[in-house]
Design a protein around this motif. Structure first.
Motif, mmCIF file in Angstrom:
data_model
loop_
_atom_site.group_PDB
_atom_site.id
_atom_site.type_symbol
_atom_site.label_atom_id
_atom_site.label_comp_id
_atom_site.label_asym_id
_atom_site.label_seq_id
_atom_site.Cartn_x
_atom_site.Cartn_y
_atom_site.Cartn_z
ATOM 1 N N HIS A 162 0.872 -1.175 0.000
ATOM 2 C CA HIS A 162 0.000 0.000 0.000
ATOM 3 C C HIS A 162 0.907 1.222 0.000
ATOM 4 C CE1 HIS A 162 -3.471 2.496 0.871
ATOM 5 N NE2 HIS A 162 -2.787 3.060 1.835
ATOM 6 N N ILE A 163 0.816 2.005 -1.026
ATOM 7 C CA ILE A 163 1.686 3.176 -1.218
ATOM 8 C C ILE A 163 3.159 2.773 -1.086
ATOM 9 C CG2 ILE A 163 2.064 5.609 -0.613
ATOM 10 C CD1 ILE A 163 -0.663 5.579 0.780
ATOM 11 N N GLY A 164 3.502 1.645 -1.706
ATOM 12 C CA GLY A 164 4.883 1.177 -1.745
ATOM 13 C C GLY A 164 5.381 0.478 -0.503
ATOM 14 N N GLU A 165 4.584 0.408 0.541
ATOM 15 C CA GLU A 165 5.009 -0.225 1.796
ATOM 16 C C GLU A 165 4.302 -1.562 1.982
ATOM 17 O OE1 GLU A 165 7.328 0.884 4.022
ATOM 18 O OE2 GLU A 165 7.732 2.422 2.512
ATOM 19 N N PRO A 166 4.980 -2.564 2.592
ATOM 20 C CA PRO A 166 4.311 -3.841 2.860
ATOM 21 C C PRO A 166 3.059 -3.624 3.716
ATOM 22 C CG PRO A 166 6.662 -4.015 3.274
ATOM 23 C CD PRO A 166 6.363 -2.553 3.054
ATOM 24 N N ALA A 167 1.956 -4.219 3.280
ATOM 25 C CA ALA A 167 0.689 -4.039 3.984
ATOM 26 C C ALA A 167 0.082 -5.364 4.435
ATOM 27 C CB ALA A 167 -0.303 -3.307 3.086
ATOM 28 N N GLY A 168 0.491 -6.465 3.814
ATOM 29 C CA GLY A 168 -0.053 -7.761 4.180
ATOM 30 C C GLY A 168 0.725 -8.883 3.530
ATOM 31 N N ILE A 169 0.492 -10.090 4.035
ATOM 32 C CA ILE A 169 1.205 -11.256 3.519
ATOM 33 C C ILE A 169 0.315 -12.482 3.622
ATOM 34 C CG2 ILE A 169 2.280 -11.763 5.744
ATOM 35 C CD1 ILE A 169 4.791 -12.650 4.166
ATOM 36 N N ALA A 170 0.424 -13.355 2.633
ATOM 37 C CA ALA A 170 -0.200 -14.672 2.671
ATOM 38 C C ALA A 170 0.906 -15.683 2.397
ATOM 39 C CB ALA A 170 -1.303 -14.800 1.627
ATOM 40 N N THR A 171 1.120 -16.590 3.321
ATOM 41 C CA THR A 171 2.106 -17.647 3.159
ATOM 42 C C THR A 171 1.348 -18.938 2.879
ATOM 43 O OG1 THR A 171 3.533 -16.546 4.766
ATOM 44 C CG2 THR A 171 4.078 -18.804 4.222
ATOM 45 N N LEU A 191 -2.149 -15.597 7.028
ATOM 46 C CA LEU A 191 -2.714 -14.436 6.342
ATOM 47 C C LEU A 191 -2.657 -13.295 7.336
ATOM 48 C CD1 LEU A 191 -4.196 -13.258 3.848
ATOM 49 C CD2 LEU A 191 -6.331 -13.859 4.993
ATOM 50 N N PHE A 192 -1.966 -12.216 6.965
ATOM 51 C CA PHE A 192 -1.781 -11.095 7.889
ATOM 52 C C PHE A 192 -1.899 -9.783 7.136
ATOM 53 C CE2 PHE A 192 0.936 -7.853 9.772
ATOM 54 C CZ PHE A 192 0.408 -7.791 11.049
ATOM 55 N N VAL A 193 -2.604 -8.838 7.732
ATOM 56 C CA VAL A 193 -2.708 -7.473 7.216
ATOM 57 C C VAL A 193 -2.375 -6.542 8.368
ATOM 58 C CG1 VAL A 193 -4.241 -5.729 6.224
ATOM 59 C CG2 VAL A 193 -4.473 -8.115 5.521
ATOM 60 N N VAL A 194 -1.558 -5.520 8.107
ATOM 61 C CA VAL A 194 -1.199 -4.586 9.173
ATOM 62 C C VAL A 194 -2.476 -3.934 9.724
ATOM 63 C CG1 VAL A 194 1.148 -4.171 8.348
ATOM 64 C CG2 VAL A 194 -0.707 -2.717 7.551
ATOM 65 N N ALA A 195 -2.481 -3.719 11.025
ATOM 66 C CA ALA A 195 -3.688 -3.259 11.726
ATOM 67 C C ALA A 195 -4.365 -2.034 11.103
ATOM 68 C CB ALA A 195 -3.375 -3.022 13.203
ATOM 69 N N LEU A 197 -4.706 -1.092 8.178
ATOM 70 C CA LEU A 197 -5.322 -1.334 6.870
ATOM 71 C C LEU A 197 -6.317 -2.494 6.877
ATOM 72 C CD1 LEU A 197 -2.197 -0.741 4.627
ATOM 73 C CD2 LEU A 197 -4.160 0.769 4.963
ATOM 74 N N ARG A 198 -6.574 -3.058 8.042
ATOM 75 C CA ARG A 198 -7.570 -4.131 8.117
ATOM 76 C C ARG A 198 -8.940 -3.565 7.775
ATOM 77 N NH1 ARG A 198 -4.978 -6.760 13.533
ATOM 78 N NH2 ARG A 198 -3.090 -7.441 12.469
ATOM 79 N N GLY A 199 -9.714 -4.318 7.027
ATOM 80 C CA GLY A 199 -11.023 -3.861 6.582
ATOM 81 C C GLY A 199 -10.980 -3.113 5.262
ATOM 82 N N SER A 200 -9.785 -2.962 4.698
ATOM 83 C CA SER A 200 -9.639 -2.207 3.446
ATOM 84 C C SER A 200 -9.702 -3.081 2.205
ATOM 85 C CB SER A 200 -8.307 -1.445 3.454
ATOM 86 O OG SER A 200 -7.226 -2.365 3.377
ATOM 87 N N GLY A 201 -9.822 -4.393 2.373
ATOM 88 C CA GLY A 201 -9.877 -5.302 1.236
ATOM 89 C C GLY A 201 -8.552 -5.962 0.897
ATOM 90 N N ILE A 202 -7.503 -5.644 1.644
ATOM 91 C CA ILE A 202 -6.187 -6.225 1.348
ATOM 92 C C ILE A 202 -6.193 -7.732 1.594
ATOM 93 C CG2 ILE A 202 -3.772 -6.302 2.116
ATOM 94 C CD1 ILE A 202 -3.942 -3.232 2.363
ATOM 95 N N GLY A 203 -6.786 -8.168 2.681
ATOM 96 C CA GLY A 203 -6.861 -9.602 2.964
ATOM 97 C C GLY A 203 -7.612 -10.345 1.872
ATOM 98 N N ARG A 204 -8.728 -9.803 1.452
ATOM 99 C CA ARG A 204 -9.518 -10.418 0.372
ATOM 100 C C ARG A 204 -8.690 -10.463 -0.916
ATOM 101 N NH1 ARG A 204 -14.608 -11.659 -0.253
ATOM 102 N NH2 ARG A 204 -15.244 -10.492 1.579
ATOM 103 N N ALA A 205 -7.963 -9.398 -1.211
ATOM 104 C CA ALA A 205 -7.132 -9.370 -2.420
ATOM 105 C C ALA A 205 -6.035 -10.434 -2.351
ATOM 106 C CB ALA A 205 -6.521 -7.979 -2.611
ATOM 107 N N LEU A 206 -5.452 -10.640 -1.181
ATOM 108 C CA LEU A 206 -4.438 -11.685 -1.028
ATOM 109 C C LEU A 206 -5.049 -13.064 -1.256
ATOM 110 C CD1 LEU A 206 -2.472 -10.285 2.026
ATOM 111 C CD2 LEU A 206 -1.495 -10.792 -0.224
#
Length: 90
Positions: free
Chosen positions: A39-48, A67-71, A73-82
């Motif tokens: 997100h804006i060039g910074e790590p925001a989440g990971i799926a292993t 599955l992890f999303v930084v606090a 940005l949770r609820g922003s759709g990043i987890g779903r995108a991963l």
């Protein structure tokens, strides 16, 4: 037998040595797949994930282990995108 991992809320941040060891081991594991969201060039989440095989359906599988999303940005759709990115993995 698998080792029980602490809940994310109880886990301590990795020290640099642990992070280096984890990175080395994931790179060496031929069945490992790691998806990183930014997100804006910074790590925001990971799926292993790890490749597997379903014997009854005779097909390859991909199991999401972490599955992890930084606090903030949770609820922003990043987890779903991963998750969606893992579904399109060949």
């Amino acid at each position: 037998m698998s080792r029980r991992e602490p809940a994310a809320s109880q886990a301590k941040p990795m020290d640099p040595g642990q992070l280096e060891q984890m990175t080395t081991m994931l790179r060496a594991h031929s069945g490992a797949r790691v998806f990183v969201a930014r997100h804006i060039g910074e790590p925001a989440g990971i799926a292993t994930c790890y490749l597997g095989f379903a014997t009854f359906s005779a097909c390859r599988t991909l199991h999401i282990h972490d599955l992890f999303v930084v606090a903030p940005l949770r609820g922003s759709g990043i987890g779903r995108a991963l998750i969606e990115a893992t579904a399109h993995q060949d």
